[in-house]
Scaffold this motif. Sequence first.
Motif, PDB file in Angstrom:
ATOM      1  N   ARG A   1      40.266  15.473 -20.308  1.00 19.82           N
ATOM      2  CA  ARG A   1      39.333  14.471 -19.767  1.00 19.82           C
ATOM      3  C   ARG A   1      38.301  15.081 -18.817  1.00 19.82           C
ATOM      4  NH1 ARG A   1      39.665   9.414 -21.823  1.00 19.82           N
ATOM      5  NH2 ARG A   1      40.371   8.188 -20.045  1.00 19.82           N
ATOM      6  N   TRP A   2      38.316  16.408 -18.687  1.00 23.59           N
ATOM      7  CA  TRP A   2      37.396  17.045 -17.756  1.00 23.59           C
ATOM      8  C   TRP A   2      35.937  16.790 -18.115  1.00 23.59           C
ATOM      9  CZ3 TRP A   2      39.399  22.562 -16.053  1.00 23.59           C
ATOM     10  CH2 TRP A   2      40.579  22.400 -15.321  1.00 23.59           C
ATOM     11  N   LYS A   3      35.612  16.908 -19.384  1.00 27.73           N
ATOM     12  CA  LYS A   3      34.212  16.713 -19.792  1.00 27.73           C
ATOM     13  C   LYS A   3      33.751  15.302 -19.470  1.00 27.73           C
ATOM     14  CE  LYS A   3      31.031  17.368 -23.663  1.00 27.73           C
ATOM     15  NZ  LYS A   3      30.886  17.785 -25.087  1.00 27.73           N
ATOM     16  N   LEU A   4      34.635  14.322 -19.678  1.00 30.75           N
ATOM     17  CA  LEU A   4      34.298  12.933 -19.379  1.00 30.75           C
ATOM     18  C   LEU A   4      33.917  12.773 -17.913  1.00 30.75           C
ATOM     19  CD1 LEU A   4      34.356   9.795 -19.908  1.00 30.75           C
ATOM     20  CD2 LEU A   4      36.778   9.906 -19.277  1.00 30.75           C
ATOM     21  N   VAL A   5      34.765  13.232 -17.001  1.00 34.31           N
ATOM     22  CA  VAL A   5      34.494  13.002 -15.581  1.00 34.31           C
ATOM     23  C   VAL A   5      33.324  13.848 -15.087  1.00 34.31           C
ATOM     24  CG1 VAL A   5      36.818  12.184 -15.068  1.00 34.31           C
ATOM     25  CG2 VAL A   5      36.311  14.626 -14.856  1.00 34.31           C
ATOM     26  N   GLN A   6      33.138  15.028 -15.691  1.00 30.61           N
ATOM     27  CA  GLN A   6      31.970  15.836 -15.325  1.00 30.61           C
ATOM     28  C   GLN A   6      30.677  15.148 -15.751  1.00 30.61           C
ATOM     29  OE1 GLN A   6      33.238  19.402 -17.328  1.00 30.61           O
ATOM     30  NE2 GLN A   6      33.975  20.374 -15.446  1.00 30.61           N
ATOM     31  N   ASN A   7      30.681  14.551 -16.932  1.00 28.01           N
ATOM     32  CA  ASN A   7      29.491  13.839 -17.396  1.00 28.01           C
ATOM     33  C   ASN A   7      29.181  12.619 -16.525  1.00 28.01           C
ATOM     34  OD1 ASN A   7      29.047  15.630 -19.479  1.00 28.01           O
ATOM     35  ND2 ASN A   7      30.077  14.381 -21.024  1.00 28.01           N
ATOM     36  N   LEU A   8      30.216  12.044 -15.917  1.00 33.13           N
ATOM     37  CA  LEU A   8      29.995  10.891 -15.039  1.00 33.13           C
ATOM     38  C   LEU A   8      29.485  11.294 -13.662  1.00 33.13           C
ATOM     39  CD1 LEU A   8      33.163   8.746 -15.874  1.00 33.13           C
ATOM     40  CD2 LEU A   8      30.807   8.326 -16.618  1.00 33.13           C
ATOM     41  N   GLY A   9      29.665  12.580 -13.298  1.00 40.89           N
ATOM     42  CA  GLY A   9      29.120  13.030 -12.022  1.00 40.89           C
ATOM     43  C   GLY A   9      30.042  13.849 -11.155  1.00 40.89           C
ATOM     44  N   ALA A  10      31.252  14.159 -11.614  1.00 39.69           N
ATOM     45  CA  ALA A  10      32.170  14.947 -10.792  1.00 39.69           C
ATOM     46  C   ALA A  10      31.671  16.385 -10.651  1.00 39.69           C
ATOM     47  CB  ALA A  10      33.563  14.936 -11.410  1.00 39.69           C
ATOM     48  N   ASP A  11      31.730  16.906  -9.431  1.00 42.14           N
ATOM     49  CA  ASP A  11      31.318  18.293  -9.160  1.00 42.14           C
ATOM     50  C   ASP A  11      32.480  19.264  -9.320  1.00 42.14           C
ATOM     51  OD1 ASP A  11      28.494  17.847  -8.035  1.00 42.14           O
ATOM     52  OD2 ASP A  11      29.699  16.496  -6.810  1.00 42.14           O
ATOM     53  N   VAL A  12      33.691  18.820  -8.977  1.00 38.55           N
ATOM     54  CA  VAL A  12      34.891  19.649  -9.035  1.00 38.55           C
ATOM     55  C   VAL A  12      35.974  18.851  -9.743  1.00 38.55           C
ATOM     56  CG1 VAL A  12      36.757  20.676  -7.662  1.00 38.55           C
ATOM     57  CG2 VAL A  12      34.365  20.943  -6.939  1.00 38.55           C
ATOM     58  N   VAL A  13      36.650  19.470 -10.719  1.00 42.21           N
ATOM     59  CA  VAL A  13      37.753  18.808 -11.414  1.00 42.21           C
ATOM     60  C   VAL A  13      38.944  19.758 -11.429  1.00 42.21           C
ATOM     61  CG1 VAL A  13      38.475  17.500 -13.431  1.00 42.21           C
ATOM     62  CG2 VAL A  13      36.033  17.780 -12.951  1.00 42.21           C
ATOM     63  N   VAL A  14      40.126  19.230 -11.096  1.00 40.93           N
ATOM     64  CA  VAL A  14      41.354  20.007 -11.110  1.00 40.93           C
ATOM     65  C   VAL A  14      42.409  19.207 -11.868  1.00 40.93           C
ATOM     66  CG1 VAL A  14      43.129  21.156  -9.710  1.00 40.93           C
ATOM     67  CG2 VAL A  14      40.767  21.045  -8.882  1.00 40.93           C
ATOM     68  N   ASP A  15      43.227  19.900 -12.625  1.00 39.93           N
ATOM     69  CA  ASP A  15      44.332  19.264 -13.336  1.00 39.93           C
ATOM     70  C   ASP A  15      45.334  18.716 -12.320  1.00 39.93           C
ATOM     71  OD1 ASP A  15      46.456  18.519 -14.949  1.00 39.93           O
ATOM     72  OD2 ASP A  15      46.673  20.457 -15.941  1.00 39.93           O
ATOM     73  N   TYR A  16      45.615  17.425 -12.402  1.00 42.16           N
ATOM     74  CA  TYR A  16      46.526  16.816 -11.426  1.00 42.16           C
ATOM     75  C   TYR A  16      47.951  17.354 -11.536  1.00 42.16           C
ATOM     76  CZ  TYR A  16      48.282  13.757 -15.176  1.00 42.16           C
ATOM     77  OH  TYR A  16      48.845  13.276 -16.330  1.00 42.16           O
ATOM     78  N   LYS A  17      48.296  17.971 -12.677  1.00 43.52           N
ATOM     79  CA  LYS A  17      49.631  18.552 -12.851  1.00 43.52           C
ATOM     80  C   LYS A  17      49.721  19.992 -12.369  1.00 43.52           C
ATOM     81  CE  LYS A  17      51.086  15.737 -16.818  1.00 43.52           C
ATOM     82  NZ  LYS A  17      51.511  15.764 -18.241  1.00 43.52           N
ATOM     83  N   ASP A  18      48.592  20.578 -12.012  1.00 47.06           N
ATOM     84  CA  ASP A  18      48.578  21.959 -11.531  1.00 47.06           C
ATOM     85  C   ASP A  18      49.375  22.041 -10.229  1.00 47.06           C
ATOM     86  OD1 ASP A  18      47.863  24.454 -10.339  1.00 47.06           O
ATOM     87  OD2 ASP A  18      46.000  24.472 -11.493  1.00 47.06           O
ATOM     88  N   PRO A  19      50.369  22.930 -10.137  1.00 48.23           N
ATOM     89  CA  PRO A  19      51.149  23.027  -8.892  1.00 48.23           C
ATOM     90  C   PRO A  19      50.297  23.428  -7.694  1.00 48.23           C
ATOM     91  CG  PRO A  19      51.709  24.813 -10.421  1.00 48.23           C
ATOM     92  CD  PRO A  19      50.859  23.846 -11.180  1.00 48.23           C
ATOM     93  N   GLU A  20      49.111  23.981  -7.943  1.00 49.55           N
ATOM     94  CA  GLU A  20      48.220  24.366  -6.853  1.00 49.55           C
ATOM     95  C   GLU A  20      47.037  23.408  -6.727  1.00 49.55           C
ATOM     96  OE1 GLU A  20      47.044  28.411  -7.307  1.00 49.55           O
ATOM     97  OE2 GLU A  20      49.093  29.178  -7.343  1.00 49.55           O
ATOM     98  N   VAL A  21      47.209  22.165  -7.203  1.00 47.69           N
ATOM     99  CA  VAL A  21      46.087  21.225  -7.238  1.00 47.69           C
ATOM    100  C   VAL A  21      45.466  21.027  -5.855  1.00 47.69           C
ATOM    101  CG1 VAL A  21      47.686  19.242  -7.121  1.00 47.69           C
ATOM    102  CG2 VAL A  21      45.345  18.898  -7.922  1.00 47.69           C
ATOM    103  N   ILE A  22      46.279  20.888  -4.818  1.00 47.10           N
ATOM    104  CA  ILE A  22      45.732  20.622  -3.484  1.00 47.10           C
ATOM    105  C   ILE A  22      44.965  21.822  -2.962  1.00 47.10           C
ATOM    106  CG2 ILE A  22      46.311  20.087  -1.087  1.00 47.10           C
ATOM    107  CD1 ILE A  22      46.523  17.751  -3.126  1.00 47.10           C
ATOM    108  N   GLN A  23      45.520  22.996  -3.118  1.00 44.04           N
ATOM    109  CA  GLN A  23      44.836  24.190  -2.636  1.00 44.04           C
ATOM    110  C   GLN A  23      43.532  24.413  -3.394  1.00 44.04           C
ATOM    111  OE1 GLN A  23      45.926  25.865   0.154  1.00 44.04           O
ATOM    112  NE2 GLN A  23      43.834  26.659  -0.013  1.00 44.04           N
ATOM    113  N   LYS A  24      43.543  24.138  -4.680  1.00 43.78           N
ATOM    114  CA  LYS A  24      42.319  24.315  -5.466  1.00 43.78           C
ATOM    115  C   LYS A  24      41.243  23.309  -5.048  1.00 43.78           C
ATOM    116  CE  LYS A  24      44.314  26.540  -9.538  1.00 43.78           C
ATOM    117  NZ  LYS A  24      44.572  26.468 -10.994  1.00 43.78           N
TER     118      LYS A  24
END
Length: 338
Positions: free
Chosen positions: A181-204
């Motif tokens: 879904r990264w392309k979807l949210v980027q097209n809507l205007g997101a500047d930074v996207v991180v996988d919510y399942k990534d164990p390092e999501v907060i640090q990223k």
Amino acid sequence: MKAVVIQEDHSVQLEDRPIPEPGPDEILIKVIAAGLNHTDHKSALLGNPGTISGCDAVGEVVKLGSNVPDHEVKKGEKRFAFVRGAISETNGAFSEYMTCLWDGTSLIPPSITPQEAASIPIPFATAMQCLYYKLPIPEYPHRSNGEWIVIWSGASAVGQYAIQLARLAGLRIATTASPSRWKLVQNLGADVVVDYKDPEVIQKLRNATNDSIQYGIDCISQKGTPQLVQQAFRPEGGDLVLVLFNLDNLPRPEVKTRAMMGYNILGYEAQVGDIFYKAVPEQRAMWVRWCKLCTKLFGDGQLKPLDVEVIGGLDQVQKGFELLRTGNHSKKIVFNVG
């Protein structure tokens, strides 16, 4: 008319009901399409048997109440509307006809279909409340100074509208979504996207925003997400809004965290479970303003409706509830009515 009615076992079935009469400040619409929300499923499980389900509808205006100004609303127009479902035996969105206060409806521009418009009311209203009522974000057409906001679950229905509104407000946007879904949210205007399942999501998130996240909207607000989202904020804290009441065991008091109630936007008192909500006239006034703005912003493409999947008519509402429960869908579920 046919209407989707909550049964004693809290399933729903189609039943015959009288067509409702609009009050003095209401309009009667002949429903064309209705959008499914998680609140509809929850309300069916908690609501009173015999009440009509459904909150979001799009329809053709067929009758005006005595106080409705005919220079503002005309018969034959297509408008979207938001009512509270599962509280009335005579009115709800999952029916062939519905009444609603006229100034809380929005004229649908010709650039979007009634089915697409059925994706708007509750998710859009929730995102709008979060940004402009709960957070100190300047309301359109004013713009912020480019502060960072984190929108947890940007590909959710509320998240997609929150991203678009945050972009209009001039915020910089960090969000979470699955990689598909990264392309979807980027097209809507997101500047930074991180996988919510990534164990390092907060640090990223913190690294990508130079540890500057000042605002946040948690579009999930359960199963530990509020505690997690707080960790993404800058050291001095900020403002976070939750879409559900999950305010226990929050680790960072410097992140001011509040929950919101979508039904407040309708301008009347509401009770959900054991929680009583007072009427908030300011929120209703905001919704009335945005109902007018929506026609322009969706019409000229500054805002885009959600991708929708029509799964059938009103006889498929129970199936829609099951799809919501299992998460077995990727688009906004909509029903064709008329």
